[in-house]
Structures are given as C-alpha cells and as structure tokens.
Write a protein that holds these residues in place. Sequence first.
Motif, PDB file in Angstrom:
ATOM      1  N   TYR A 160       0.831  -1.203   0.000  1.00  0.00           N
ATOM      2  CA  TYR A 160       0.000   0.000   0.000  1.00  0.00           C
ATOM      3  C   TYR A 160       0.867   1.256   0.000  1.00  0.00           C
ATOM      4  CZ  TYR A 160      -3.302   3.534   1.761  1.00  0.00           C
ATOM      5  OH  TYR A 160      -4.061   4.673   1.937  1.00  0.00           O
ATOM      6  N   GLU A 240      -5.001  -3.850  -6.186  1.00  0.00           N
ATOM      7  CA  GLU A 240      -5.279  -5.144  -5.582  1.00  0.00           C
ATOM      8  C   GLU A 240      -4.105  -6.070  -5.848  1.00  0.00           C
ATOM      9  OE1 GLU A 240      -8.568  -8.766  -5.985  1.00  0.00           O
ATOM     10  OE2 GLU A 240      -9.127  -6.699  -6.517  1.00  0.00           O
ATOM     11  N   LEU A 253      -7.850 -11.226   4.075  1.00  0.00           N
ATOM     12  CA  LEU A 253      -8.094 -10.059   3.241  1.00  0.00           C
ATOM     13  C   LEU A 253      -7.838  -8.797   4.047  1.00  0.00           C
ATOM     14  CD1 LEU A 253     -11.510 -11.223   1.704  1.00  0.00           C
ATOM     15  CD2 LEU A 253      -9.189 -11.801   0.950  1.00  0.00           C
ATOM     16  N   HIS A 255      -7.874  -4.666   3.558  1.00  0.00           N
ATOM     17  CA  HIS A 255      -8.222  -3.517   2.717  1.00  0.00           C
ATOM     18  C   HIS A 255      -7.751  -2.255   3.424  1.00  0.00           C
ATOM     19  CE1 HIS A 255     -10.729  -0.429   0.748  1.00  0.00           C
ATOM     20  NE2 HIS A 255     -10.779  -1.257  -0.271  1.00  0.00           N
ATOM     21  N   ALA A 257      -7.243   1.992   3.153  1.00  0.00           N
ATOM     22  CA  ALA A 257      -7.749   3.162   2.441  1.00  0.00           C
ATOM     23  C   ALA A 257      -7.296   4.428   3.156  1.00  0.00           C
ATOM     24  CB  ALA A 257      -9.277   3.123   2.368  1.00  0.00           C
ATOM     25  N   VAL A 326     -15.163 -10.938  -1.041  1.00  0.00           N
ATOM     26  CA  VAL A 326     -14.675  -9.748  -1.737  1.00  0.00           C
ATOM     27  C   VAL A 326     -15.833  -9.019  -2.400  1.00  0.00           C
ATOM     28  CG1 VAL A 326     -13.257  -8.922  -3.663  1.00  0.00           C
ATOM     29  CG2 VAL A 326     -12.345 -10.644  -2.086  1.00  0.00           C
ATOM     30  N   ARG A 330     -16.912  -5.202  -1.319  1.00  0.00           N
ATOM     31  CA  ARG A 330     -16.975  -4.102  -2.292  1.00  0.00           C
ATOM     32  C   ARG A 330     -18.368  -3.480  -2.340  1.00  0.00           C
ATOM     33  NH1 ARG A 330     -13.467  -7.341  -6.809  1.00  0.00           N
ATOM     34  NH2 ARG A 330     -11.405  -6.522  -6.237  1.00  0.00           N
ATOM     35  N   PHE A 408     -12.703   4.879   0.294  1.00  0.00           N
ATOM     36  CA  PHE A 408     -12.615   3.436   0.103  1.00  0.00           C
ATOM     37  C   PHE A 408     -12.489   3.049  -1.364  1.00  0.00           C
ATOM     38  CE2 PHE A 408     -14.880   4.140   4.133  1.00  0.00           C
ATOM     39  CZ  PHE A 408     -13.984   3.514   4.989  1.00  0.00           C
ATOM     40  N   GLY A 411      -8.942   2.594  -2.123  1.00  0.00           N
ATOM     41  CA  GLY A 411      -8.315   1.599  -1.274  1.00  0.00           C
ATOM     42  C   GLY A 411      -7.502   0.571  -2.031  1.00  0.00           C
ATOM     43  N   LEU A 413      -6.632  -3.551  -1.881  1.00  0.00           N
ATOM     44  CA  LEU A 413      -7.049  -4.842  -1.337  1.00  0.00           C
ATOM     45  C   LEU A 413      -5.922  -5.853  -1.497  1.00  0.00           C
ATOM     46  CD1 LEU A 413      -9.163  -6.752  -0.123  1.00  0.00           C
ATOM     47  CD2 LEU A 413      -9.969  -7.180  -2.465  1.00  0.00           C
ATOM     48  N   TYR A 414      -5.482  -6.385  -0.373  1.00  0.00           N
ATOM     49  CA  TYR A 414      -4.422  -7.402  -0.377  1.00  0.00           C
ATOM     50  C   TYR A 414      -5.013  -8.723   0.095  1.00  0.00           C
ATOM     51  CZ  TYR A 414      -0.067  -9.813   0.766  1.00  0.00           C
ATOM     52  OH  TYR A 414       0.946 -10.724   0.828  1.00  0.00           O
ATOM     53  N   ARG A 415      -4.728  -9.779  -0.658  1.00  0.00           N
ATOM     54  CA  ARG A 415      -5.227 -11.103  -0.297  1.00  0.00           C
ATOM     55  C   ARG A 415      -4.054 -12.069  -0.118  1.00  0.00           C
ATOM     56  NH1 ARG A 415     -10.105 -12.587  -4.503  1.00  0.00           N
ATOM     57  NH2 ARG A 415     -10.337 -10.558  -5.525  1.00  0.00           N
TER      58      ARG A 415
END
Length: 423
Positions: A160, A240, A253, A255, A257, A326, A330, A408, A411, A413-415
Amino acid sequence: MNPMKLKATPMDTGVEFKETRLDNGLTVIAEVNPAARSVAVGYFVKTGSRDERPEESGVSHFLEHMLFKGTPTRDAIEINLEFDRMGAQSNAFTTEENTVYHGAVLPEFGPRLLELLTDMMRPALRQEDFDTEKQVILEEIALYADRPQFMAFDWARARYFRGHSLGNSVLGTAQSVGALTREQMADYHARRYSPANMVLALAGQLDWEATLEQVRVLTHPWRPVSAGREYAPFQPQPGEFRQPYPKATQSYLVHLAPGFAAQDERRYAASVLASILGAEGNSRLHWALVDSGLVESVNASHDENDGVGLFYIFAQTDPANEERVVEVLRRELERLEREGVRPEEVERAKNKIATGIVFAGETPMSRLFNLGLSYVYTGRYETLSEMARKYEALTVADVNALLEARPFSQGFLYRLVPPEADS
C-alpha cells in the motif's frame, strides 16, 4: 441518561496536568491524580521502523529488547529483579513510529520505577548480549512467519505504501537483522534516543515537584541531539494484489484506504465511521459477513499516523468463500460511499466510543498510553471529558463529509491465500 454526557465526571475531578521541558530537551508531562491508588511511568520515544535506514531494518524493535538486557550499572537479571521487587506491571512495545517503555506500581515505588526506567534509556549494549538477543529476534521473525494473519498486515502495508517509510516492517527480515551489527545499533540509539526526541509521561498519584527534580538529576548527563523525521509525500492509489502463501490455510483479506493523520481533528469522525463499518458485534460488515457465515471474523479501524492516516479492514475466511467475501465487501463499501451513514448508527458508535473513553480513565496505566501518545503527536493535553465532548458534538454531516472524497474507492485490497486456492 445519554452516556456521552461526560462533562463533569469523577475522572477529571482533582486531576491536574503538568508539563515542562528540561534544558537537555526532554519533555516531562504528568496527569497528577491524588485519588489514584497507583502511578504509571512511561518513556515515549518518537522512533520506529519508519525512521530506520534500509540497512537498519528491524533495529528499533531489536533495540527495545536490548534496553532490558542491561545498563552500565545493571545487568538483565538485576533489571528483572528490580521490577519484581516493586511488584511492577511493566513492558515495552515498538510500532512504525514509536517505541514505548512503561510500568505501573504503588505510589511509594514511583521514584524507584522512574530511576530504573531512566537508567534503561542508556543501555550498555554489550556485545555478548547483542549476539544472544539477535538469535531471539530471529526466532521471533520465524515465529511470525508461521502466522499468516500477521504477515498479511505486514505485506499489505508494504504494498500500500509502495516504498514510503510507513511501509517498513517493524520486525525487519531475517537478512536485515542477521546482518545488523552492535555498532549500527549504537549509532541508531545515539541518533534517535535524544532527550529532545522523547517524552516522559506519568499518570496517577505522584509529587510533581519532587518527580521533576529527580528527573533533572537523573538525565543531567544526557546531551541533546537533533532527531528529525522525514515526511515524504504519499499519494494512495487504488489497487489489488493476491498472493499465495504456503503457510496459509485460510484466506486473509486486508483492505487499506486513506484516512486522517493524528494531527487532524477529523480523526474523531473517522473513528466513528470505522466503528459503524466494522466494529465487533454490531456493524455493517458484521451483519453482512459474520452473521451470514461468510467469514470467521471481520473488523474495521482507523489508524492515525504522524502526518498520514488510514482505514483498516481485515477479514478471515474459508478459501471457498473468498470471492463472495470480496464481492460483499466491495458492495458494502460502495453503498457506504453512495448513501452515507444514518443518525442512529452515529449515535450507537459514539456511545460505544464513550464507553471506551470511560474505561481508559479507570487506571493510571490505561490513561498513560493516551496521555503519552497524544502528546507525542500533537504536543497538547486533552482531558477525557474534552475528548468525550468532541465525540458528543459530532453530527451525521461530520461523518458523511469524510465520504465525499470516496476514500474506500481509493483503497488497496491485499489477499493472502493458500497455494491451492490460487490454482
């Protein structure tokens, strides 16, 4: 009665705030409460992983350990025994921005605790202790590598912040810590543990004048050194990333922001917004994800850093539910930005935060952290009642105003997922 009405609480009755800056640059603050039955003492050092050079990665946390290994006048056993003799509740922690050493004792042991913690601020950094503790740190790094939830946060922040120092790992890596030398640590300590870069905070039953005189004597040899902090610009970008990890059995997960800095008054509204979105037990994400059985856990919070803030969302789920989670996440974020929050949601969140404020004032130790960290970031003192009034004054419009910039939607998103989930 509305629990937000904390204008004349017993918490503030008889409490007096004191502050001074010594000639060597050390700031000393105290919330003196004659009715308290204990006293808490803490050194708040404005340094953490964001202040490390690349070749020093992990040194802040490593150094935190070393301060308990001995000083020129005490070894590790003597430090441990001294805490024990006082019946002290003591510990330390390191973050991206601060390293904090703290303890709480009965009032009669306050001067002894202050002397011990002050002595520890100037460690011996003996080579044999350094070599031994390095192995402890390397084992800790290996231990956390077996905890995918921890690694998900660490790696999500790194991606991020994309090279910004706030993405630096607090632990460092096995490579960076393994290569670190005692001389590098001593140099870091000399640069960052300057009295001008520290706040000594006290809370509870204490004699302010006697305490101040003791601190003057104890820290007289300390020499001021300039210890600035770089404030590189940061512009969040939506994105992402999905990463398989052999040690993951669930999908994690994260997220992130853009939020509001510790110096920004909008942080109060941001805390309310985060509570509405993802507080444990009763929030939008709880009902959308936990109550529906899609995730084991979900939470949202607002993290206030020095000059930069961010919203966190974390969810842990069975890999079979990952895509559905996810999708729901969202959908809920889009709905939040599109429709805003409702008055009843704001009131519930404010009341929940008010309860936390009350709990924060119940003991000097719990009060110490808010007192010290708040002062490090803002240089101002805020009573519990003043804090409560700021939350009480928040309106639906204040909270919805934060959503106008659609944070957001910006933002990341990391998985972190099991390898088989990626196949």
